[in-house]
Design a protein around this motif. Structure first.
Motif, PDB file in Angstrom:
ATOM      1  N   VAL A 199       0.843  -1.213   0.000  1.00 28.07           N
ATOM      2  CA  VAL A 199       0.000   0.000   0.000  1.00 28.07           C
ATOM      3  C   VAL A 199       0.864   1.244   0.000  1.00 28.07           C
ATOM      4  O   VAL A 199       0.563   2.219  -0.698  1.00 28.07           O
ATOM      5  N   SER A 200       1.951   1.244   0.753  1.00 25.65           N
ATOM      6  CA  SER A 200       2.821   2.418   0.781  1.00 25.65           C
ATOM      7  C   SER A 200       3.504   2.629  -0.571  1.00 25.65           C
ATOM      8  O   SER A 200       3.733   3.754  -0.994  1.00 25.65           O
ATOM      9  N   ARG A 201       3.846   1.573  -1.268  1.00 30.90           N
ATOM     10  CA  ARG A 201       4.448   1.690  -2.598  1.00 30.90           C
ATOM     11  C   ARG A 201       3.437   2.181  -3.620  1.00 30.90           C
ATOM     12  O   ARG A 201       3.785   2.932  -4.527  1.00 30.90           O
ATOM     13  N   ALA A 202       2.190   1.731  -3.488  1.00 29.63           N
ATOM     14  CA  ALA A 202       1.144   2.144  -4.434  1.00 29.63           C
ATOM     15  C   ALA A 202       0.791   3.619  -4.230  1.00 29.63           C
ATOM     16  O   ALA A 202       0.407   4.299  -5.167  1.00 29.63           O
ATOM     17  N   GLY A 203       0.931   4.128  -2.993  1.00 33.78           N
ATOM     18  CA  GLY A 203       0.613   5.528  -2.707  1.00 33.78           C
ATOM     19  C   GLY A 203       1.624   6.497  -3.272  1.00 33.78           C
ATOM     20  O   GLY A 203       1.332   7.655  -3.545  1.00 33.78           O
ATOM     21  N   THR A 204       2.859   6.064  -3.496  1.00 34.86           N
ATOM     22  CA  THR A 204       3.889   6.967  -4.010  1.00 34.86           C
ATOM     23  C   THR A 204       4.099   6.846  -5.474  1.00 34.86           C
ATOM     24  O   THR A 204       3.530   6.228  -6.227  1.00 34.86           O
TER      25      THR A 204
END
Length: 120
Positions: A115-120
């Protein structure tokens, strides 16, 4: 002599005419201000009704959330009871419980990373 005639028009009879004109001007101004006040009162009334409607909708929404939280609380308390019963039942279940807990923690961190990778 023309000036003398104008001076007589400003005498006591002229004051009556100017007082009537002032009253007319004041009456017109009073009516204008009353109309302005009436329109402001109408706007305030509509705003008050809108606020009341919005408050009712928010109260209904919060009541719905309250019932949802109560159902989730019941679900979680049941899960905690089952989890506690499984932890107390025996050594074999404790090993299974530890491996399941470790697996859930691992899945949580993997999902967090994705999720953190998809947000950036």
């Amino acid at each position: 002599m023309a000036e003398w005639g104008r001076g007589e028009a400003r005498g006591p009879a002229g004051w009556g005419q100017s007082a009537g004109a002032v009253e007319d001007v004041l009456d017109v101004e009073n009516k204008r201000m009353a109309d302005s006040l009436a329109s402001k009162v109408t706007r305030l009334k509509s705003l008050a009704l809108d606020i009341d409607k919005d408050a009712e909708e928010q109260n209904q929404y919060l009541d719905g959330m309250d019932s949802d939280f109560l159902s989730v609380t019941g679900l979680l308390s049941g899960s905690v009871k089952r989890f506690s019963g499984m932890a107390r039942s025996g050594k074999d279940n404790r090993k299974l419980l530890c491996s399941v807990s470790a697996g859930l923690i691992l899945v949580f961190f993997i999902l967090y990373y994705l999720v953190s990778r998809a947000g950036t």
